[in-house]
Design a protein around this motif. Sequence first.
Motif, PDB file in Angstrom:
ATOM      1  N   MET A  54       0.849  -1.169   0.000  1.00 36.07           N
ATOM      2  CA  MET A  54       0.000   0.000   0.000  1.00 36.07           C
ATOM      3  C   MET A  54       0.899   1.239   0.000  1.00 36.07           C
ATOM      4  N   PRO A  55       0.587   2.214  -0.851  1.00 38.02           N
ATOM      5  CA  PRO A  55       1.432   3.413  -0.887  1.00 38.02           C
ATOM      6  C   PRO A  55       1.348   4.202   0.411  1.00 38.02           C
ATOM      7  N   ARG A  56       2.448   4.828   0.753  1.00 38.60           N
ATOM      8  CA  ARG A  56       2.490   5.624   1.975  1.00 38.60           C
ATOM      9  C   ARG A  56       2.195   7.075   1.639  1.00 38.60           C
ATOM     10  N   LEU A  57       1.586   7.737   2.559  1.00 35.12           N
ATOM     11  CA  LEU A  57       1.319   9.162   2.383  1.00 35.12           C
ATOM     12  C   LEU A  57       2.601   9.946   2.596  1.00 35.12           C
ATOM     13  N   ASN A  58       2.850  10.856   1.711  1.00 38.30           N
ATOM     14  CA  ASN A  58       3.994  11.743   1.858  1.00 38.30           C
ATOM     15  C   ASN A  58       3.476  12.994   2.544  1.00 38.30           C
ATOM     16  N   ALA A  59       3.856  13.213   3.767  1.00 35.70           N
ATOM     17  CA  ALA A  59       3.341  14.323   4.569  1.00 35.70           C
ATOM     18  C   ALA A  59       3.690  15.673   3.960  1.00 35.70           C
ATOM     19  N   GLU A  60       4.890  15.784   3.405  1.00 31.29           N
ATOM     20  CA  GLU A  60       5.278  17.056   2.786  1.00 31.29           C
ATOM     21  C   GLU A  60       4.415  17.354   1.563  1.00 31.29           C
ATOM     22  N   HIS A  61       4.175  16.338   0.767  1.00 31.43           N
ATOM     23  CA  HIS A  61       3.340  16.506  -0.430  1.00 31.43           C
ATOM     24  C   HIS A  61       1.906  16.862  -0.023  1.00 31.43           C
ATOM     25  N   LEU A  62       1.406  16.211   0.980  1.00 35.91           N
ATOM     26  CA  LEU A  62       0.057  16.478   1.469  1.00 35.91           C
ATOM     27  C   LEU A  62      -0.046  17.907   2.017  1.00 35.91           C
ATOM     28  N   ALA A  63       0.953  18.341   2.749  1.00 33.08           N
ATOM     29  CA  ALA A  63       0.957  19.708   3.293  1.00 33.08           C
ATOM     30  C   ALA A  63       1.032  20.737   2.168  1.00 33.08           C
ATOM     31  N   ALA A  64       1.837  20.473   1.152  1.00 39.08           N
ATOM     32  CA  ALA A  64       1.954  21.395   0.019  1.00 39.08           C
ATOM     33  C   ALA A  64       0.632  21.489  -0.745  1.00 39.08           C
ATOM     34  N   ALA A  65      -0.027  20.355  -0.911  1.00 42.51           N
ATOM     35  CA  ALA A  65      -1.315  20.352  -1.601  1.00 42.51           C
ATOM     36  C   ALA A  65      -2.358  21.118  -0.801  1.00 42.51           C
ATOM     37  N   ALA A  66      -2.366  20.934   0.497  1.00 43.22           N
ATOM     38  CA  ALA A  66      -3.313  21.648   1.348  1.00 43.22           C
ATOM     39  C   ALA A  66      -3.047  23.151   1.306  1.00 43.22           C
ATOM     40  N   ALA A  67      -1.788  23.534   1.295  1.00 47.65           N
ATOM     41  CA  ALA A  67      -1.433  24.955   1.222  1.00 47.65           C
ATOM     42  C   ALA A  67      -1.867  25.552  -0.114  1.00 47.65           C
ATOM     43  N   ALA A  68      -1.690  24.807  -1.184  1.00 47.21           N
ATOM     44  CA  ALA A  68      -2.095  25.286  -2.506  1.00 47.21           C
ATOM     45  C   ALA A  68      -3.612  25.455  -2.582  1.00 47.21           C
ATOM     46  N   ILE A  69      -4.347  24.517  -2.007  1.00 44.70           N
ATOM     47  CA  ILE A  69      -5.812  24.608  -1.990  1.00 44.70           C
ATOM     48  C   ILE A  69      -6.247  25.822  -1.176  1.00 44.70           C
ATOM     49  N   HIS A  70      -5.606  26.043  -0.051  1.00 41.87           N
ATOM     50  CA  HIS A  70      -5.929  27.189   0.795  1.00 41.87           C
ATOM     51  C   HIS A  70      -5.647  28.500   0.054  1.00 41.87           C
ATOM     52  N   THR A  71      -4.510  28.565  -0.618  1.00 37.40           N
ATOM     53  CA  THR A  71      -4.152  29.770  -1.375  1.00 37.40           C
ATOM     54  C   THR A  71      -5.147  30.007  -2.508  1.00 37.40           C
ATOM     55  N   ALA A  72      -5.506  28.964  -3.217  1.00 37.03           N
ATOM     56  CA  ALA A  72      -6.472  29.096  -4.314  1.00 37.03           C
ATOM     57  C   ALA A  72      -7.812  29.596  -3.790  1.00 37.03           C
ATOM     58  N   ASP A  73      -8.221  29.119  -2.631  1.00 37.86           N
ATOM     59  CA  ASP A  73      -9.481  29.569  -2.046  1.00 37.86           C
ATOM     60  C   ASP A  73      -9.398  31.040  -1.647  1.00 37.86           C
ATOM     61  N   GLN A  74      -8.272  31.455  -1.085  1.00 30.32           N
ATOM     62  CA  GLN A  74      -8.102  32.867  -0.717  1.00 30.32           C
ATOM     63  C   GLN A  74      -8.153  33.753  -1.953  1.00 30.32           C
ATOM     64  N   VAL A  75      -7.517  33.332  -3.017  1.00 33.52           N
ATOM     65  CA  VAL A  75      -7.528  34.108  -4.261  1.00 33.52           C
ATOM     66  C   VAL A  75      -8.945  34.185  -4.816  1.00 33.52           C
ATOM     67  N   ARG A  76      -9.657  33.060  -4.787  1.00 35.60           N
ATOM     68  CA  ARG A  76     -11.026  33.014  -5.310  1.00 35.60           C
ATOM     69  C   ARG A  76     -11.950  33.957  -4.552  1.00 35.60           C
ATOM     70  N   ARG A  77     -11.703  34.144  -3.268  1.00 30.80           N
ATOM     71  CA  ARG A  77     -12.555  34.996  -2.440  1.00 30.80           C
ATOM     72  C   ARG A  77     -12.114  36.463  -2.400  1.00 30.80           C
ATOM     73  N   ASP A  78     -10.984  36.780  -2.986  1.00 29.56           N
ATOM     74  CA  ASP A  78     -10.441  38.137  -2.960  1.00 29.56           C
ATOM     75  C   ASP A  78     -11.405  39.089  -3.681  1.00 29.56           C
ATOM     76  N   PRO A  79     -11.862  40.147  -3.018  1.00 31.07           N
ATOM     77  CA  PRO A  79     -12.826  41.069  -3.636  1.00 31.07           C
ATOM     78  C   PRO A  79     -12.334  41.678  -4.952  1.00 31.07           C
ATOM     79  N   VAL A  80     -11.051  41.936  -5.059  1.00 28.43           N
ATOM     80  CA  VAL A  80     -10.517  42.497  -6.303  1.00 28.43           C
ATOM     81  C   VAL A  80     -10.635  41.477  -7.433  1.00 28.43           C
TER      82      VAL A  80
END
Length: 71
Positions: free
Chosen positions: A1-27
Amino acid sequence: MPRLNAEHLAAAAAAIHTADQVRRDPVVIKAFKQATKDGAQALNSGGEFIREVGSSWRRHSKLNRETGAGE
Protein backbone atom coordinates in the motif's frame (compact mmCIF):
# COMPACT_ATOMS: atom_id res chain seq x y z
CA MET A 1 0.00 0.00 0.00
CA PRO A 2 1.43 3.41 -0.89
CA ARG A 3 2.49 5.62 1.97
CA LEU A 4 1.32 9.16 2.38
CA ASN A 5 3.99 11.74 1.86
CA ALA A 6 3.34 14.32 4.57
CA GLU A 7 5.28 17.06 2.79
CA HIS A 8 3.34 16.51 -0.43
CA LEU A 9 0.06 16.48 1.47
CA ALA A 10 0.96 19.71 3.29
CA ALA A 11 1.95 21.39 0.02
CA ALA A 12 -1.32 20.35 -1.60
CA ALA A 13 -3.31 21.65 1.35
CA ALA A 14 -1.43 24.95 1.22
CA ALA A 15 -2.09 25.29 -2.51
CA ILE A 16 -5.81 24.61 -1.99
CA HIS A 17 -5.93 27.19 0.79
CA THR A 18 -4.15 29.77 -1.38
CA ALA A 19 -6.47 29.10 -4.31
CA ASP A 20 -9.48 29.57 -2.05
CA GLN A 21 -8.10 32.87 -0.72
CA VAL A 22 -7.53 34.11 -4.26
CA ARG A 23 -11.03 33.01 -5.31
CA ARG A 24 -12.55 35.00 -2.44
CA ASP A 25 -10.44 38.14 -2.96
CA PRO A 26 -12.83 41.07 -3.64
CA VAL A 27 -10.52 42.50 -6.30
CA VAL A 28 -10.49 39.16 -8.14
CA ILE A 29 -14.29 38.90 -7.88
CA LYS A 30 -14.71 42.44 -9.25
CA ALA A 31 -12.29 41.75 -12.13
CA PHE A 32 -14.11 38.51 -12.96
CA LYS A 33 -17.47 40.28 -13.09
CA GLN A 34 -16.02 42.98 -15.34
CA ALA A 35 -14.43 40.37 -17.59
CA THR A 36 -17.76 38.54 -17.99
CA LYS A 37 -19.48 41.83 -18.88
CA ASP A 38 -16.72 42.65 -21.36
CA GLY A 39 -16.97 39.17 -22.85
CA ALA A 40 -20.73 39.48 -23.27
CA GLN A 41 -20.27 42.87 -24.94
CA ALA A 42 -17.62 41.42 -27.25
CA LEU A 43 -20.00 38.63 -28.29
CA ASN A 44 -22.76 41.15 -28.95
CA SER A 45 -20.40 43.35 -30.96
CA GLY A 46 -19.14 40.34 -32.89
CA GLY A 47 -22.70 39.31 -33.71
CA GLU A 48 -23.51 42.80 -34.90
CA PHE A 49 -20.38 42.79 -37.05
CA ILE A 50 -21.37 39.46 -38.64
CA ARG A 51 -24.90 40.74 -39.35
CA GLU A 52 -23.54 43.92 -40.94
CA VAL A 53 -21.10 41.97 -43.11
CA GLY A 54 -23.96 39.74 -44.29
CA SER A 55 -26.19 42.73 -44.96
CA SER A 56 -23.46 44.50 -46.93
CA TRP A 57 -22.75 41.32 -48.86
CA ARG A 58 -26.40 41.01 -49.86
CA ARG A 59 -26.61 44.70 -50.86
CA HIS A 60 -23.51 44.48 -53.00
CA SER A 61 -24.50 41.15 -54.49
CA LYS A 62 -27.80 42.70 -55.67
CA LEU A 63 -25.93 45.62 -57.21
CA ASN A 64 -23.60 43.25 -59.03
CA ARG A 65 -26.51 41.25 -60.41
CA GLU A 66 -28.41 44.36 -61.50
CA THR A 67 -25.45 45.99 -63.24
CA GLY A 68 -23.86 42.82 -64.55
CA ALA A 69 -20.62 43.73 -62.83
CA GLY A 70 -18.43 41.12 -61.22
CA GLU A 71 -18.84 38.57 -64.00
